[in-house]
Write a protein that holds these residues in place. Structure first.
Motif, mmCIF file in Angstrom:
data_model
loop_
_atom_site.group_PDB
_atom_site.id
_atom_site.type_symbol
_atom_site.label_atom_id
_atom_site.label_comp_id
_atom_site.label_asym_id
_atom_site.label_seq_id
_atom_site.Cartn_x
_atom_site.Cartn_y
_atom_site.Cartn_z
ATOM 1 N N GLU A 74 0.829 -1.196 0.000
ATOM 2 C CA GLU A 74 0.000 0.000 0.000
ATOM 3 C C GLU A 74 0.866 1.250 0.000
ATOM 4 N N GLU A 75 0.320 2.316 -0.497
ATOM 5 C CA GLU A 75 1.042 3.585 -0.528
ATOM 6 C C GLU A 75 1.074 4.202 0.860
ATOM 7 N N SER A 76 2.244 4.550 1.329
ATOM 8 C CA SER A 76 2.382 5.139 2.656
ATOM 9 C C SER A 76 2.178 6.652 2.597
ATOM 10 N N TYR A 77 1.962 7.248 3.760
ATOM 11 C CA TYR A 77 1.777 8.697 3.808
ATOM 12 C C TYR A 77 3.028 9.455 3.356
ATOM 13 N N PRO A 78 4.225 9.114 3.827
ATOM 14 C CA PRO A 78 5.418 9.813 3.328
ATOM 15 C C PRO A 78 5.583 9.697 1.816
ATOM 16 N N ASP A 79 5.253 8.539 1.256
ATOM 17 C CA ASP A 79 5.332 8.380 -0.197
ATOM 18 C C ASP A 79 4.328 9.291 -0.901
ATOM 19 N N SER A 80 3.122 9.354 -0.367
ATOM 20 C CA SER A 80 2.093 10.191 -0.992
ATOM 21 C C SER A 80 2.484 11.661 -0.942
ATOM 22 N N VAL A 81 3.171 12.062 0.129
ATOM 23 C CA VAL A 81 3.606 13.459 0.248
ATOM 24 C C VAL A 81 4.647 13.797 -0.810
ATOM 25 N N VAL A 82 5.664 12.938 -0.970
ATOM 26 C CA VAL A 82 6.715 13.244 -1.952
ATOM 27 C C VAL A 82 6.162 13.199 -3.377
ATOM 28 N N LYS A 306 3.629 -2.898 -6.073
ATOM 29 C CA LYS A 306 4.744 -2.496 -5.206
ATOM 30 C C LYS A 306 5.887 -1.906 -6.031
ATOM 31 N N ARG A 307 6.214 -2.541 -7.147
ATOM 32 C CA ARG A 307 7.290 -2.043 -8.014
ATOM 33 C C ARG A 307 6.908 -0.689 -8.631
ATOM 34 N N GLN A 308 5.659 -0.571 -9.074
ATOM 35 C CA GLN A 308 5.214 0.676 -9.699
ATOM 36 C C GLN A 308 5.248 1.837 -8.698
ATOM 37 N N LEU A 309 4.800 1.575 -7.467
ATOM 38 C CA LEU A 309 4.836 2.613 -6.438
ATOM 39 C C LEU A 309 6.270 3.015 -6.128
ATOM 40 N N ALA A 310 7.164 2.026 -6.022
ATOM 41 C CA ALA A 310 8.562 2.318 -5.734
ATOM 42 C C ALA A 310 9.190 3.142 -6.846
ATOM 43 N N ASP A 311 8.871 2.799 -8.093
ATOM 44 C CA ASP A 311 9.389 3.561 -9.228
ATOM 45 C C ASP A 311 8.873 4.992 -9.209
ATOM 46 N N GLN A 312 7.583 5.142 -8.907
ATOM 47 C CA GLN A 312 7.000 6.480 -8.882
ATOM 48 C C GLN A 312 7.615 7.332 -7.776
#
Length: 321
Positions: A74-82, A306-312
């Motif tokens: 799942e997308e984390s809050y820190p990831d969503s912020v960046v 998971k890979r797509q989120l990490a790439d983004q």
């Protein structure tokens, strides 16, 4: 059973976040002809220190240390912020090319109550006795206020979204092909920004499985027995609820901006009875097993997300700096 979950800022719902950001879009171009209301823009929100951001793992209370398998996808809050910071930066730059200024709200200044959609601290209802005694069922930081809306010109809307919207209905209007003599990309500056980050990441698989797992686990006899113990405990305190979701709105207490004495009293009894009935620990163990099975059955699809989120996040981090 609901669990007070949120959707991340980034992803498909960033469109909704951007709609709230329209107050930050103004014009330096005569073609846009902003009215007086467009001059009054949103005041910047108070900055919230990163120390007040939600923790990846609950640090106290009955859910302390609990992590579900689906959280890894799942997308984390820190990831969503960046990601949102990068989208804002790209959108500001794009709109400036049409003669418009854009000042969207700064991401991370009003954190949500949870680190990711699993929302472990409140997944099975409130679980922290210390917070219950002060805030009742309310959030410690309160509910963030929405930015003040200001009207946008047709040209502003076209540059941002790729097409204007009828102000009365919100439905798309015929789209001009250019603004200020410059071609507008399909989907406008907003879509262009997402394209730079690799496009939208479809998180529907983990989101759907996360929602299914709490419903499946609730039906388990062990969880049903724990719910019955919790309900009986609450009844001994004079509160008659079948499930924890019923408690927050008892007497309409959640309509108030902050918790009153009645709400706090119910909330304290709620968490006490969760401890007495082992509801949180029981439900967690059952759901953890359910989710592990889900992961095993859907590993390829989950790993793709998971890979797509990490790439983004990697691309967004480089842009946002």
């Amino acid at each position: 059973m609901t669990h007070f979950s949120r959707k991340p800022i980034a992803g498909a719902l960033a469109v909704a976040a951007a709609l709230l950001s329209l107050a930050g879009c103004g014009s330096s171009s005569p073609a846009a002809s902003p009215g007086p209301a467009a001059q009054a823009r949103t005041a910047p929100p108070a900055v919230v220190d990163k120390a007040d951001w939600p923790a990846a793992v609950p640090q106290q209370g009955l859910a302390k240390g609990m992590v579900l398998p689906m959280e890894a996808y799942e997308e984390s809050y820190p990831d969503s912020v960046v990601i949102q910071k990068a989208l804002n930066k790209l959108t500001v730059a794009c709109l400036s090319g049409y003669g418009f200024t854009y000042a969207p709200p700064e991401p991370g200044t009003a954190p949500p109550p949870d680190y990711d959609p699993s929302n472990m601290e409140r997944r099975y209802g409130i679980s922290d006795p210390a917070k219950a005694a002060v805030y009742g069922y309310h959030l410690a930081h309160g509910t963030p206020a929405s930015p003040t809306m200001a009207p946008m010109s047709v040209d502003e809307q076209t540059a941002l979204y790729g097409q204007p919207f009828h102000s009365a209905t919100g439905t798309p209007a015929p789209a001009p092909t250019e603004v200020a003599g410059k071609a507008v990309p399909a989907g406008g500056c907003m879509q262009s920004a997402y394209d730079r980050l690799g496009g939208f990441v479809d998180t529907s698989v983990p989101d759907k499985l996360d929602a299914q797992s709490i419903e499946t686990s609730q039906a388990d006899p062990r969880v049903q027995a724990a719910l019955a113990r919790w309900s009986a405990c609450m009844a001994r305190s004079g509160y008659h609820f079948s499930v924890p979701d019923d408690a927050p709105n008892a007497g309409g207490t959640m309509a108030a901006p902050t918790a009153g004495a009645k709400e706090i009293k119910i909330a304290v009894a709620d968490v006490h009875c969760k401890a007495q009935s082992a509801l949180v620990s029981t439900w967690y163990q059952v759901e953890k097993a359910v989710q592990q099975h889900q992961v095993d059955q859907n590993l390829a699809a989950l790993d793709k997300v998971k890979r797509q989120l990490a790439d983004q996040v990697r691309v967004a981090t480089a842009i946002a700096q």
